[in-house]
Design a protein around this motif. Structure first.
Motif, mmCIF file in Angstrom:
data_model
loop_
_atom_site.group_PDB
_atom_site.id
_atom_site.type_symbol
_atom_site.label_atom_id
_atom_site.label_comp_id
_atom_site.label_asym_id
_atom_site.label_seq_id
_atom_site.Cartn_x
_atom_site.Cartn_y
_atom_site.Cartn_z
ATOM 1 N N ASP A 70 0.832 -1.205 0.000
ATOM 2 C CA ASP A 70 0.000 0.000 0.000
ATOM 3 C C ASP A 70 0.862 1.250 0.000
ATOM 4 O O ASP A 70 0.562 2.237 -0.683
ATOM 5 C CB ASP A 70 -0.926 0.017 1.221
ATOM 6 C CG ASP A 70 -2.101 -0.922 1.074
ATOM 7 O OD1 ASP A 70 -2.349 -1.393 -0.056
ATOM 8 O OD2 ASP A 70 -2.775 -1.185 2.081
ATOM 9 N N THR A 75 -0.198 -3.512 -5.706
ATOM 10 C CA THR A 75 -1.127 -4.538 -5.266
ATOM 11 C C THR A 75 -0.424 -5.887 -5.387
ATOM 12 O O THR A 75 0.683 -5.987 -5.926
ATOM 13 C CB THR A 75 -2.401 -4.566 -6.125
ATOM 14 O OG1 THR A 75 -2.061 -5.001 -7.445
ATOM 15 C CG2 THR A 75 -3.047 -3.192 -6.197
ATOM 16 N N HIS A 121 -10.007 -1.716 -3.738
ATOM 17 C CA HIS A 121 -11.220 -2.398 -3.264
ATOM 18 C C HIS A 121 -12.359 -2.038 -4.197
ATOM 19 O O HIS A 121 -12.198 -1.246 -5.134
ATOM 20 C CB HIS A 121 -11.553 -2.011 -1.811
ATOM 21 C CG HIS A 121 -12.045 -0.606 -1.641
ATOM 22 N ND1 HIS A 121 -13.381 -0.274 -1.659
ATOM 23 C CD2 HIS A 121 -11.388 0.552 -1.447
ATOM 24 C CE1 HIS A 121 -13.522 1.022 -1.472
ATOM 25 N NE2 HIS A 121 -12.330 1.560 -1.346
ATOM 26 N N GLN A 133 -18.969 -3.825 0.198
ATOM 27 C CA GLN A 133 -17.600 -3.550 -0.201
ATOM 28 C C GLN A 133 -16.760 -4.832 -0.157
ATOM 29 O O GLN A 133 -16.985 -5.702 0.675
ATOM 30 C CB GLN A 133 -16.980 -2.495 0.710
ATOM 31 C CG GLN A 133 -17.709 -1.150 0.645
ATOM 32 C CD GLN A 133 -16.932 -0.045 1.319
ATOM 33 O OE1 GLN A 133 -15.822 0.292 0.930
ATOM 34 N NE2 GLN A 133 -17.516 0.528 2.362
ATOM 35 N N ARG A 135 -12.564 -6.534 -1.086
ATOM 36 C CA ARG A 135 -11.153 -6.288 -1.365
ATOM 37 C C ARG A 135 -10.598 -7.472 -2.151
ATOM 38 O O ARG A 135 -11.089 -8.593 -2.020
ATOM 39 C CB ARG A 135 -10.361 -6.102 -0.074
ATOM 40 C CG ARG A 135 -10.191 -7.361 0.760
ATOM 41 C CD ARG A 135 -9.422 -7.087 2.044
ATOM 42 N NE ARG A 135 -9.026 -8.305 2.738
ATOM 43 C CZ ARG A 135 -9.770 -8.969 3.595
ATOM 44 N NH1 ARG A 135 -10.995 -8.538 3.871
ATOM 45 N NH2 ARG A 135 -9.313 -10.064 4.177
ATOM 46 N N ARG A 144 -11.898 -12.313 -4.230
ATOM 47 C CA ARG A 144 -12.265 -11.186 -3.368
ATOM 48 C C ARG A 144 -12.755 -11.655 -2.004
ATOM 49 O O ARG A 144 -13.186 -12.794 -1.833
ATOM 50 C CB ARG A 144 -13.340 -10.324 -4.031
ATOM 51 C CG ARG A 144 -14.641 -11.047 -4.297
ATOM 52 C CD ARG A 144 -15.664 -10.154 -5.003
ATOM 53 N NE ARG A 144 -15.171 -9.707 -6.286
ATOM 54 C CZ ARG A 144 -15.868 -8.943 -7.133
ATOM 55 N NH1 ARG A 144 -17.081 -8.549 -6.809
ATOM 56 N NH2 ARG A 144 -15.363 -8.582 -8.280
ATOM 57 N N LEU A 148 -13.525 -5.119 4.344
ATOM 58 C CA LEU A 148 -12.304 -4.320 4.237
ATOM 59 C C LEU A 148 -11.509 -4.345 5.532
ATOM 60 O O LEU A 148 -10.446 -3.723 5.624
ATOM 61 C CB LEU A 148 -12.640 -2.866 3.874
ATOM 62 C CG LEU A 148 -13.452 -2.655 2.596
ATOM 63 C CD1 LEU A 148 -13.535 -1.169 2.273
ATOM 64 C CD2 LEU A 148 -12.871 -3.422 1.425
ATOM 65 N N VAL A 157 -7.213 -2.169 3.789
ATOM 66 C CA VAL A 157 -6.903 -1.517 2.517
ATOM 67 C C VAL A 157 -6.837 -0.006 2.727
ATOM 68 O O VAL A 157 -7.350 0.528 3.712
ATOM 69 C CB VAL A 157 -7.957 -1.833 1.428
ATOM 70 C CG1 VAL A 157 -8.017 -3.322 1.152
ATOM 71 C CG2 VAL A 157 -9.332 -1.315 1.826
#
Length: 288
Positions: A70, A75, A121, A133, A135, A144, A148, A157
């Protein structure tokens, strides 16, 4: 030893960011900028070539690689010799949503990306206006995870504004950036030739972390015509004072939001200006 493409790309990235590195013991060792390390120490993060052609990154302080990736704008997909940024944009069960067990169906998906276009995300919207949501997680079949946060509630994230690469390009071109309350409104503005962004999860979730990407920009906030919309606009303004070059607040001429405004046939020049908290320097339309 000849290193792979991803290894060289990582070394170049760290060099460009000014992160101290050294090579030793078969690994590139870098400063642990993910946990606020300072000085010239280079032993916190180890970067090695993996057996499957990808990089293995490990921060000894964080005990994983998420924070470091990050911090440098990468990624997990970037760790491969051939980046696969789009790999998990549309996995096999892309239409699945958590509320599907109630008969709801996905009608929109919004992907939040980092500065390099990598997926941070995503947000899905269903026909009953549920928002969920997720990530990226290559360890799952769908690619996924529908959260989060970790089990302790810690965010996994980064907080980034929607359409960040487009936002940064608009700043570079000295174009106005519009901030609205949700992704649907952002797309309504984009469809009319404007650069627009928002935060995930709607009103009240905008932070100074989002605002920092708008440093030096000219910003127009399109506030929803209700009490949450007013408070949200005030919150965005508070984070942009001393950050953005100028800030104006407008509302739809018809309806509640940007989507309603354009649906009623109005143009971008017909929004109603309601506040100029940080007027453009020398703006003759704003009294001192």
């Amino acid at each position: 030893m000849t290193q792979g493409i991803a290894f060289n790309r990582m070394a170049d990235r760290l060099r460009d960011l000014g992160v101290p590195t050294k090579y030793g013991g078969g690994a590139l060792r870098a400063q642990g900028i993910c946990h606020g390390a300072s000085g010239n120490g280079t032993g916190a993060v180890a970067i090695r070539r993996g057996t499957n052609g990808s990089l293995v990154v490990w921060c000894h302080a964080c005990e994983d690689n998420r924070g470091f990736l990050d911090a440098i704008g990468w990624t997990l997909a970037d760790l491969n010799d051939e980046p696969t940024t789009e790999q998990h944009d549309r996995p096999a069960d892309d239409l699945w949503v958590p509320c599907g067990k109630h008969g709801h169906k996905r009608v929109a998906q919004y992907v939040y990306r980092n500065e390099r276009g990598g997926v941070v995300h995503g947000v899905t919207r269903c026909d009953h206006k549920c928002f969920a949501q997720w990530r990226p997680d290559p360890s799952t079949k769908s690619g996924r995870r529908w959260s989060l946060n970790d089990q302790d509630g810690n965010r996994l994230v980064r907080l980034v504004p929607y359409r960040l690469p487009e936002l940064l390009a608009a700043k570079e071109a000295d174009r106005v950036v519009w901030v609205c309350e949700g992704e649907k409104d952002a797309h309504a503005l984009v469809d009319h030739g404007l650069t627009a962004t928002c935060n995930a999860a709607g009103a009240g979730k905008w932070t100074a972390e989002h605002a920092r990407f708008l440093e030096g920009a000219d910003v127009t906030i399109c506030a929803d015509r209700d009490e949450p919309g007013r408070r949200h606009a005030e919150q965005v303004v508070s984070t942009l004072r001393g950050v953005a070059r100028s800030v104006y607040v407008v509302q739809a001429r018809t309806g509640k939001d940007a989507y309603d405004h354009f649906a009623a046939g109005h143009t971008d020049s017909e929004f109603l200006q309601v506040w100029a908290p940080v007027p453009y320097p020398g703006d003759p339309a704003v009294k001192a």
